[in-house]
Structures are given as structure tokens and as C-alpha cells.
Design a protein around this motif. Structure first.
Motif, PDB file in Angstrom:
ATOM      1  N   CYS A 240     -14.064   2.572   9.515  1.00 17.79           N
ATOM      2  CA  CYS A 240     -13.941   1.549   8.465  1.00 17.79           C
ATOM      3  C   CYS A 240     -13.453   2.230   7.195  1.00 17.79           C
ATOM      4  O   CYS A 240     -14.033   3.234   6.782  1.00 17.79           O
ATOM      5  N   LEU A 241     -12.437   1.697   6.579  1.00 14.41           N
ATOM      6  CA  LEU A 241     -11.948   2.274   5.318  1.00 14.41           C
ATOM      7  C   LEU A 241     -11.950   1.206   4.240  1.00 14.41           C
ATOM      8  O   LEU A 241     -11.288   0.167   4.385  1.00 14.41           O
ATOM      9  N   ASP A 242     -12.704   1.468   3.161  1.00 16.34           N
ATOM     10  CA  ASP A 242     -12.736   0.466   2.090  1.00 16.34           C
ATOM     11  C   ASP A 242     -11.621   0.743   1.080  1.00 16.34           C
ATOM     12  O   ASP A 242     -10.917   1.763   1.159  1.00 16.34           O
ATOM     13  N   SER A 243     -11.476  -0.160   0.116  1.00 18.17           N
ATOM     14  CA  SER A 243     -10.313  -0.051  -0.771  1.00 18.17           C
ATOM     15  C   SER A 243     -10.404   1.188  -1.674  1.00 18.17           C
ATOM     16  O   SER A 243      -9.377   1.790  -2.000  1.00 18.17           O
ATOM     17  N   ASP A 244     -11.630   1.608  -2.035  1.00 19.52           N
ATOM     18  CA  ASP A 244     -11.759   2.813  -2.871  1.00 19.52           C
ATOM     19  C   ASP A 244     -11.284   4.047  -2.100  1.00 19.52           C
ATOM     20  O   ASP A 244     -10.593   4.917  -2.644  1.00 19.52           O
ATOM     21  N   GLU A 245     -11.652   4.088  -0.825  1.00 23.97           N
ATOM     22  CA  GLU A 245     -11.239   5.241  -0.009  1.00 23.97           C
ATOM     23  C   GLU A 245      -9.719   5.269   0.153  1.00 23.97           C
ATOM     24  O   GLU A 245      -9.087   6.324   0.088  1.00 23.97           O
ATOM     25  N   LEU A 246      -9.138   4.093   0.354  1.00 24.63           N
ATOM     26  CA  LEU A 246      -7.681   4.039   0.506  1.00 24.63           C
ATOM     27  C   LEU A 246      -6.995   4.463  -0.791  1.00 24.63           C
ATOM     28  O   LEU A 246      -5.988   5.165  -0.785  1.00 24.63           O
ATOM     29  N   LYS A 247      -7.600   4.048  -1.916  1.00 22.63           N
ATOM     30  CA  LYS A 247      -7.020   4.403  -3.215  1.00 22.63           C
ATOM     31  C   LYS A 247      -7.119   5.907  -3.460  1.00 22.63           C
ATOM     32  O   LYS A 247      -6.193   6.542  -3.962  1.00 22.63           O
ATOM     33  N   GLN A 248      -8.266   6.457  -3.073  1.00 23.89           N
ATOM     34  CA  GLN A 248      -8.518   7.887  -3.277  1.00 23.89           C
ATOM     35  C   GLN A 248      -7.406   8.746  -2.666  1.00 23.89           C
ATOM     36  O   GLN A 248      -7.076   9.803  -3.186  1.00 23.89           O
ATOM     37  N   PHE A 249      -6.813   8.277  -1.560  1.00 25.25           N
ATOM     38  CA  PHE A 249      -5.755   9.058  -0.903  1.00 25.25           C
ATOM     39  C   PHE A 249      -4.378   8.446  -1.150  1.00 25.25           C
ATOM     40  O   PHE A 249      -3.441   8.722  -0.414  1.00 25.25           O
ATOM     41  N   ASP A 250      -4.308   7.603  -2.180  1.00 26.13           N
ATOM     42  CA  ASP A 250      -3.035   7.020  -2.578  1.00 26.13           C
ATOM     43  C   ASP A 250      -2.311   6.425  -1.357  1.00 26.13           C
ATOM     44  O   ASP A 250      -1.111   6.629  -1.143  1.00 26.13           O
ATOM     45  N   THR A 251      -3.070   5.670  -0.559  1.00 22.70           N
ATOM     46  CA  THR A 251      -2.561   5.203   0.735  1.00 22.70           C
ATOM     47  C   THR A 251      -1.440   4.181   0.575  1.00 22.70           C
ATOM     48  O   THR A 251      -1.560   3.217  -0.167  1.00 22.70           O
ATOM     49  N   LYS A 252      -0.342   4.436   1.287  1.00 21.93           N
ATOM     50  CA  LYS A 252       0.813   3.533   1.275  1.00 21.93           C
ATOM     51  C   LYS A 252       0.919   2.839   2.635  1.00 21.93           C
ATOM     52  O   LYS A 252       0.316   3.303   3.609  1.00 21.93           O
ATOM     53  N   THR A 253       1.718   1.756   2.672  1.00 24.52           N
ATOM     54  CA  THR A 253       1.949   1.056   3.938  1.00 24.52           C
ATOM     55  C   THR A 253       2.335   2.053   5.032  1.00 24.52           C
ATOM     56  O   THR A 253       3.240   2.860   4.838  1.00 24.52           O
ATOM     57  N   GLY A 254       1.636   2.000   6.148  1.00 26.78           N
ATOM     58  CA  GLY A 254       1.975   2.879   7.281  1.00 26.78           C
ATOM     59  C   GLY A 254       1.104   4.124   7.349  1.00 26.78           C
ATOM     60  O   GLY A 254       1.026   4.771   8.384  1.00 26.78           O
ATOM     61  N   ASP A 255       0.425   4.457   6.237  1.00 25.20           N
ATOM     62  CA  ASP A 255      -0.361   5.698   6.245  1.00 25.20           C
ATOM     63  C   ASP A 255      -1.546   5.639   7.204  1.00 25.20           C
ATOM     64  O   ASP A 255      -2.038   6.678   7.655  1.00 25.20           O
ATOM     65  N   THR A 256      -2.015   4.421   7.502  1.00 22.03           N
ATOM     66  CA  THR A 256      -3.162   4.312   8.415  1.00 22.03           C
ATOM     67  C   THR A 256      -2.710   4.224   9.877  1.00 22.03           C
ATOM     68  O   THR A 256      -3.536   4.275  10.783  1.00 22.03           O
TER      69      THR A 256
END
Ligand code: 5GP
Ligand code: MN
Length: 341
Positions: A240-256
Motif C-alpha cells: 500500500c502506498l499513500d500519497s505522502d510516500e509517493l510524494k516523498q519519492f517524487d513519483t511520476k506516472t509509470g514509476d509504480t
């Protein structure tokens, strides 16, 4: 395709063509669209590829990418332009999806358009909205179906390096690098033809798999060390990845993309699930082994669908509630998860 002659005659003269593919297109969706676009342009058609959203940067190398019209929420003019193209089109190709709700706002535009519609796809349960269908749920990729169609039309000599690289990308990724159970002799035959037509396997693989940002590598490391939860009693892994975690790694479309596959590589695991907060919804990706029907869970509980071993869905719940819901349905599948079929 049932009425091949009718289809051939449809595209025998230059037409205004639109090609649409699914929300958050992957390499098969975009590769089959740009491969087909390249072929139709050579035949004199004017072609516009439209995507219902943005897509990962690791697909931007594809020839024709700079002409794609992506509908972006924060740029309403993109949606306006798309609706004009769709309304004025004479032929609309729908690639790599089988029901119109998978293309969001484009769905109703396409349904209401006067154009002749052509569906080319390999997902189960198509909605049958199109005049022509080249549909085969046993095909590993839509890109392979585009190759088939070009071949049965007797147009193989029109393939070139750019078209072949786009199609090869779809074939490569939808077979998981020729590793998934959908990889048959046919996939290698198509790959061989595409390489013969100029596709460069090592370059395409490099562009897709080995152009990570450092942030994406760190996200992967974080997920593997901190976020992978194993439920041995259900032979299941979830992330499970929440929005803070995604932000922490500067996640872009496709990164997951691809994270969900790691779970399945653990010995004994039969079901792997990734859930993450896409702001407007929680997105779920499912992967399974053998006969375990990941698509049934996606369809019954998460407003989605897909293939037996690779499926997806979404919820409007919070991430915690989505996880709770997922955990609550596992007992129903316990015996199927325990089986090795
Ligand atoms: P992914 O997990 O890579 O996003 O998607 C894997 C497969 O699941 C896709 O090829 C597609 O068949 C299916 N899929 C993913 N998301 C959805 C969805 O929201 N709805 C439906 N019907 N299928 C989906
Ligand atoms: Mn596909």
C-alpha cells in the motif's frame, strides 16, 4: 476479423482517422497505437492518436510520440481538441481496451461519434460497440494483433523500423519480457518478423526497462524493504502506498509500474496486489499465478477487470478502507489460494 474485405475497403482510401487507447496507457497501448498510426500514415491517411491521460516518460521515445494528443485534467483545451478530432473522424480505432468506460470522458465522445469504429484488443468481455472487431483474448498483446492484421491484409512489406519498434515494445512488455504464461510460439514468430522488419530488441528493452530515474530506484528500494507485506496463510503479498510516500519519492506516472510483480517472485506466493493513492481514486493492480482469477477479484470488488493473471481496478474509498475491503475478501478465496493449480 469477420469482414476483412469490408475493413480493407474502409481503409483503402485516405480517411480522417483517430486512434484511442486506454487511460494511463502502457507500452502495449501506446506501442500498438503508434505502430498502427505509422502504418496508416504510410497508406495516406491523416491520423491522430489520442490518450485519455498522460503516460510514463519511458514511453516517450516511441516514434510519433510528439504528435500524440494527451487529455490532461489541468489543460481543458486538450479535452476540447480531442472532442473535435473524435467528432470529425471518419474511422476511430480503439486499441487495447474492450469497454468504453476505460477511456473515461473519451468514452461517450467515441460512442456518439459518427465514425466507423474498429476495436483491436485482447481483453475479455468486449462491449461490442464497434463495427469491426479484431479481438482475441488468447493473444498476448494488442501490438501482436496489429501485426496480424497487417499480415492478413497482405501489407507486411509496409512495416518499417519505427512501426516495428513500437509493436515490439507492446509485445515485449505484455509478455513480461517473454516470461509470462501468455508467451507462445506465436509471440516469438511475431517478434522474429518485427526484428526482420527493423525492430531493435536491445534498444527497445533499454528504453523501457533501463531508463529509471534515481528517485524511482529509491522508491523501489523503499517498497521492497518497508512496504511489502506477506500473508503466508493466504499466499498473498500486498503493497500500500499513500500519497505522502509517493510524494516523498517524487513519483511520476509509470514509476509504480512493475512493483506488483516483485511480490509474485517470492516462493509460494500466488497473489500479489499493489494499491496506491492516485488522488482522484485508489488504483489497484493484481498479479496471480496459475488458475487463480485475479480478474474476478478486480471485477467483483474493485470496479475493474483484466486478464486472469494480470488485472486492475479502482475505488473511491480511502487507502485504509480499500485495504480493509481487500483483506475481508481473502477468506472467500482461501481454498483457491491454497491450491497449486
Ligand atoms: P496494470 O496492473 O498493469 O495497471 O493492469 C494490468 C491489466 O489489468 C491491464 O492490462 C488491464 O487488462 C487490466 N486493468 C487494469 N486496470 C483496469 C481497470 O481499471 N479496469 C479494467 N477493466 N481493467 C483494468
Ligand atoms: Mn495489452
Amino acid at each position: 476479423m469477420k469482414d476483412l474485405e469490408g475493413f480493407k475497403s474502409l481503409i483503402s482510401k485516405p480517411k480522417k482517422v483517430v486512434i484511442v487507447t486506454h487511460f494511463k496507457p502502457d507500452a502495449d497501448a501506446l506501442g500498438s497505437s503508434l505502430g498502427l498510426a505509422g502504418f496508416l500514415k504510410k497508406k495516406g491517411h491523416s491520423v491522430q492518436v489520442i490518450t485519455p491521460s498522460d503516460y510514463p516518460k519511458f514511453l516517450h521515445w516511441m516514434p510519433g510520440n510528439d504528435k500524440v494528443l494527451a487529455i490532461l485534467k489541468d489543460q481543458p483545451s486538450t479535452e476540447q481538441k480531442a472532442s473535435e478530432f473524435v467528432a470529425n473522424a471518419e474511422v476511430i480505432f480503439c486499441l487495447d481496451f474492450s469497454s468504453l468506460n476505460r477511456i473515461h470522458s473519451l468514452g461517450e465522445m467515441v460512442r456518439n461519434a459518427k465514425a466507423t469504429k474498429v476495436l483491436i484488443d485482447h481483453h475479455l468481455e468486449p462491449e461490442h460497440f464497434a463495427h469491426y472487431e479484431h479481438w482475441d483474448p488468447k493473444a498476448a498483446s494488442t501490438a501482436g494483433l496489429i501485426f496480424d492484421l497487417i499480415e492478413i491484409m497482405g501489407e507486411k512489406s509496409s512495416l518499417d523500423k519505427d512501426i516495428a519498434n513500437c509493436l515490439y515494445a507492446g509485445l515485449l512488455t505484455d509478455t513480461g519480457g517473454f516470461r509470462h504464461s501468455n508467451t507462445t510460439q506465436k509471440e516469438f514468430l511475431i517478434a522474429s518478423e518485427l526484428v526482420g522488419a527493423g525492430a531493435n530488441p536491445s534498444w527497445v528493452s533499454k528504453m523501457i526497462y533501463d531508463t529509471n530515474t534515481l528517485a524511482r530506484m529509491k522508491l523501489t528500494g523503499f517498497v521492497l524493504s518497508q512496504k511489502l507485506i506477506v500473508l503466508p496463510e493466504f499466499r498473498t503479498v500486498y503493497i500500500c502506498l499513500d500519497s505522502d510516500e509517493l510524494k516523498q519519492f517524487d513519483t511520476k506516472t509509470g514509476d509504480t509500474e512493475g512493483l506488483v510483480n516483485y511480490g509474485l517472485s517470492i516462493e509460494g506466493i500466488r497473489l500479489s496486489v499493489l494499491m496506491y493513492d492516485r488522488k482522484e481514486e485508489i488504483k489497484l493492480s493484481f498479479r496471480s499465478l496459475g488458475n487463480f482469477p485475479a480478474n474476478e477479484i478486480a471485477r467483483k470488488y474493485f470496479d475493474g477487470g483484466g486478464h486472469r493473471n494480470a488485472a486492475g481496478g479502482s475505488t473511491k474509498l480511502s487507502l485504509e478502507e480499500t485495504l480493509k475491503k481487500f483483506l475481508s475478501i481473502l477468506p472467500e478465496y482461501k481454498s483457491q489460494l491454497e491450491s497449486d493449480d
